[in-house]
Scaffold this motif. Structure first.
Motif, PDB file in Angstrom:
ATOM      1  N   TYR A  21     -32.432  -4.442 -73.940  1.00 22.76           N
ATOM      2  CA  TYR A  21     -31.958  -3.246 -73.900  1.00 22.76           C
ATOM      3  C   TYR A  21     -30.871  -3.177 -74.944  1.00 22.76           C
ATOM      4  O   TYR A  21     -29.909  -4.213 -74.990  1.00 22.76           O
ATOM      5  CB  TYR A  21     -31.600  -2.601 -72.590  1.00 22.76           C
ATOM      6  CG  TYR A  21     -30.646  -3.308 -71.665  1.00 22.76           C
ATOM      7  CD1 TYR A  21     -31.073  -4.438 -70.928  1.00 22.76           C
ATOM      8  CD2 TYR A  21     -29.369  -2.934 -71.648  1.00 22.76           C
ATOM      9  CE1 TYR A  21     -30.244  -5.117 -70.232  1.00 22.76           C
ATOM     10  CE2 TYR A  21     -28.484  -3.677 -71.318  1.00 22.76           C
ATOM     11  CZ  TYR A  21     -28.761  -4.935 -70.411  1.00 22.76           C
ATOM     12  OH  TYR A  21     -27.767  -5.569 -69.556  1.00 22.76           O
TER      13      TYR A  21
ATOM     14  N   GLY B 201     -26.871  -2.526 -76.002  1.00 20.08           N
ATOM     15  CA  GLY B 201     -25.519  -2.185 -75.467  1.00 20.08           C
ATOM     16  C   GLY B 201     -25.418  -3.039 -74.109  1.00 20.08           C
ATOM     17  O   GLY B 201     -24.797  -2.693 -73.045  1.00 20.08           O
TER      18      GLY B 201
ATOM     19  N   TYR C 238     -14.844  -5.017 -77.126  1.00 21.64           N
ATOM     20  CA  TYR C 238     -13.534  -5.263 -76.525  1.00 21.64           C
ATOM     21  C   TYR C 238     -12.541  -6.458 -77.129  1.00 21.64           C
ATOM     22  O   TYR C 238     -11.487  -6.149 -77.043  1.00 21.64           O
ATOM     23  CB  TYR C 238     -13.656  -5.584 -74.978  1.00 21.64           C
ATOM     24  CG  TYR C 238     -14.386  -4.729 -74.258  1.00 21.64           C
ATOM     25  CD1 TYR C 238     -14.621  -3.176 -74.389  1.00 21.64           C
ATOM     26  CD2 TYR C 238     -15.453  -5.072 -73.147  1.00 21.64           C
ATOM     27  CE1 TYR C 238     -15.142  -2.312 -73.616  1.00 21.64           C
ATOM     28  CE2 TYR C 238     -16.000  -3.985 -72.276  1.00 21.64           C
ATOM     29  CZ  TYR C 238     -15.906  -2.716 -72.665  1.00 21.64           C
ATOM     30  OH  TYR C 238     -16.390  -1.737 -71.949  1.00 21.64           O
TER      31      TYR C 238
ATOM     32  N   ALA D 151     -23.495  -0.178 -62.472  1.00 20.54           N
ATOM     33  CA  ALA D 151     -23.678  -0.880 -63.993  1.00 20.54           C
ATOM     34  C   ALA D 151     -22.261  -1.444 -64.573  1.00 20.54           C
ATOM     35  O   ALA D 151     -21.850  -1.003 -65.563  1.00 20.54           O
ATOM     36  CB  ALA D 151     -24.216   0.480 -64.659  1.00 20.54           C
TER      37      ALA D 151
ATOM     38  N   ASP E  86     -25.143  -4.159 -60.786  1.00 15.55           N
ATOM     39  CA  ASP E  86     -25.782  -3.954 -62.086  1.00 15.55           C
ATOM     40  C   ASP E  86     -27.139  -4.532 -61.889  1.00 15.55           C
ATOM     41  O   ASP E  86     -27.482  -5.326 -61.106  1.00 15.55           O
ATOM     42  CB  ASP E  86     -25.116  -4.821 -63.149  1.00 15.55           C
ATOM     43  CG  ASP E  86     -25.238  -4.423 -64.606  1.00 15.55           C
ATOM     44  OD1 ASP E  86     -24.348  -3.896 -65.271  1.00 15.55           O
ATOM     45  OD2 ASP E  86     -26.239  -4.815 -65.147  1.00 15.55           O
TER      46      ASP E  86
ATOM     47  N   LEU F  75     -18.974   3.229 -66.008  1.00 13.34           N
ATOM     48  CA  LEU F  75     -18.667   3.337 -67.504  1.00 13.34           C
ATOM     49  C   LEU F  75     -19.875   2.826 -68.170  1.00 13.34           C
ATOM     50  O   LEU F  75     -20.554   1.730 -67.898  1.00 13.34           O
ATOM     51  CB  LEU F  75     -17.615   2.250 -67.534  1.00 13.34           C
ATOM     52  CG  LEU F  75     -16.331   2.444 -67.031  1.00 13.34           C
ATOM     53  CD1 LEU F  75     -15.181   1.643 -67.311  1.00 13.34           C
ATOM     54  CD2 LEU F  75     -15.553   3.809 -67.046  1.00 13.34           C
TER      55      LEU F  75
END
Ligand SMILES: C[S@@+](CC[C@H](N)C(=O)[O-])C[C@H]1O[C@@H](n2cnc3c(N)ncnc32)[C@H](O)[C@@H]1O
Length: 314
Positions: free
Chosen positions: A80, A82, A91, A146, A171, A216
């Motif tokens: 998937y 991201g 970051y 998540a 998650d 987020l």
């Protein structure tokens, strides 16, 4: 070739040529992104897909793919787009090392885009909220839905996080959870929970109740019915006086680059649509409902608090 495609090919050529030179790279890529975003707004979904195919057949594409964010987004090694490793690339404040010049220029362009600035600001906003919760609530119970690598919490010292009674990291991605365990090994309040949104919605996770629940980088993938249902489930898991915070990307120009070169399709919501994610929550139980943004203005937040025990009794 249509006029559209001729013009786009010219901009792709110019962007590729611009990558040979530090002084032109940023502007040419920016012009290309602006143009793609205009096309995205004007064209039908089918026409927009064909623009993606045209862009990925252009010689600029292998060059963009030599840049780590674009490459990981497009290749999707975890199945998937991201994943948490990609988020770490976004970051990171370290300059990229070991990249050849063209890749480095693309990388620095992407790291300065509103969407990546917004993701970093989102992380900071949550670290501030975690700090506040740890100040205001005695032994709070906190849930990150998540969580990815849960980097926002790692901006706080383990001793501070251990003021929480429990800090649950949920998650679906086991590899990400392993990294959370590794990087937060000093946090005794940490509780790892492999689990999916589907199980949460089906009521198959016994979570208990929390003072703070946040999510987020998840709702941007959820269609409205699932988003609204999950919001209700999470709201129901708050203690009286507890707070739920959910982030979602606002419509941003970078969506065009992401869809074209990374096949990374998110659901971008307006502030009204973000507030709509609370449509299934029982409003009589809501103390406060508000919409906020992080300081770069690319990510919006739905913030809900549950009425406190005192106001229920009154
Ligand atoms: C963009 S990352 C965000 C990670 C982290 N919250 C952050 O802000 O850096 C999205 C995360 O959502 C998780 N995720 C996506 N769909 C999920 C689902 N259906 N159930 C549980 N987790 C999910 C992924 O495994 C990934 O870690």
């Amino acid at each position: 070739m249509t006029q559209h495609n001729i013009h786009l090919t010219k901009l792709l050529d110019q962007a590729l040529a611009g990558l040979r030179d530090e002084t032109t790279a940023h502007n040419r890529l920016e012009t290309l992104c602006e143009h793609l975003y205009r096309l995205r707004a004007e064209l039908s979904p089918r026409q927009w897909k064909s623009i993606g195919a045209l862009c990925r057949a252009h010689p600029i594409f292998p060059v963009l793919l030599s840049e780590p964010i674009t490459s990981r987004g497009f290749v999707k090694p975890r199945g998937y787009a991201g994943d948490a490793k990609l988020m770490d690339l976004i970051y990171s404040v370290q300059p990229a090392s070991g990249l050849r010049r063209e890749s480095r220029l693309v990388h620095s362009f992407l790291k300065n885009r509103p969407s990546t600035q917004g993701a970093r600001a989102r992380k900071l906003k949550l670290a501030t909220l975690l700090n506040r919760t740890l100040d205001e609530v005695e032994s709070p119970e906190i849930l990150s839905v998540a969580c990815g690598h849960m980097r926002e919490s790692q901006l706080l010292a383990p001793s501070r996080l251990n003021r929480a009674k429990r800090f649950v990291a949920l998650d679906q991605d086991e590899q990400s959870l392993q990294e959370v365990s590794r990087s937060m090994s000093e946090c005794s309040a940490l509780s790892i929970l492999p689990g999916s949104i589907r199980r949460l919605i089906a009521g198959r996770e016994e979570l208990g109740e929390f003072d703070l629940i946040y999510s987020l980088g998840l709702y941007d993938y959820l269609e409205q019915p699932v988003a609204a249902r999950l919001t209700q489930v999470l709201f129901d898991s708050l203690k009286p006086g507890g707070r739920l915070v959910i982030a979602n990307f606002l419509p941003v120009q970078d969506s065009a680059y992401m869809e074209t070169f990374m096949e990374w399709d998110l659901i971008y919501r307006t502030p009204e649509e973000i507030l709509e994610m609370a449509s299934e929550v029982h409003m009589t139980e809501v103390g406060e409902k508000r919409y906020t943004e992080e300081h770069s203005g690319t990510i919006g937040f739905l913030e809900l608090s549950k009425v406190s025990a005192m106001s229920v009794a009154a």
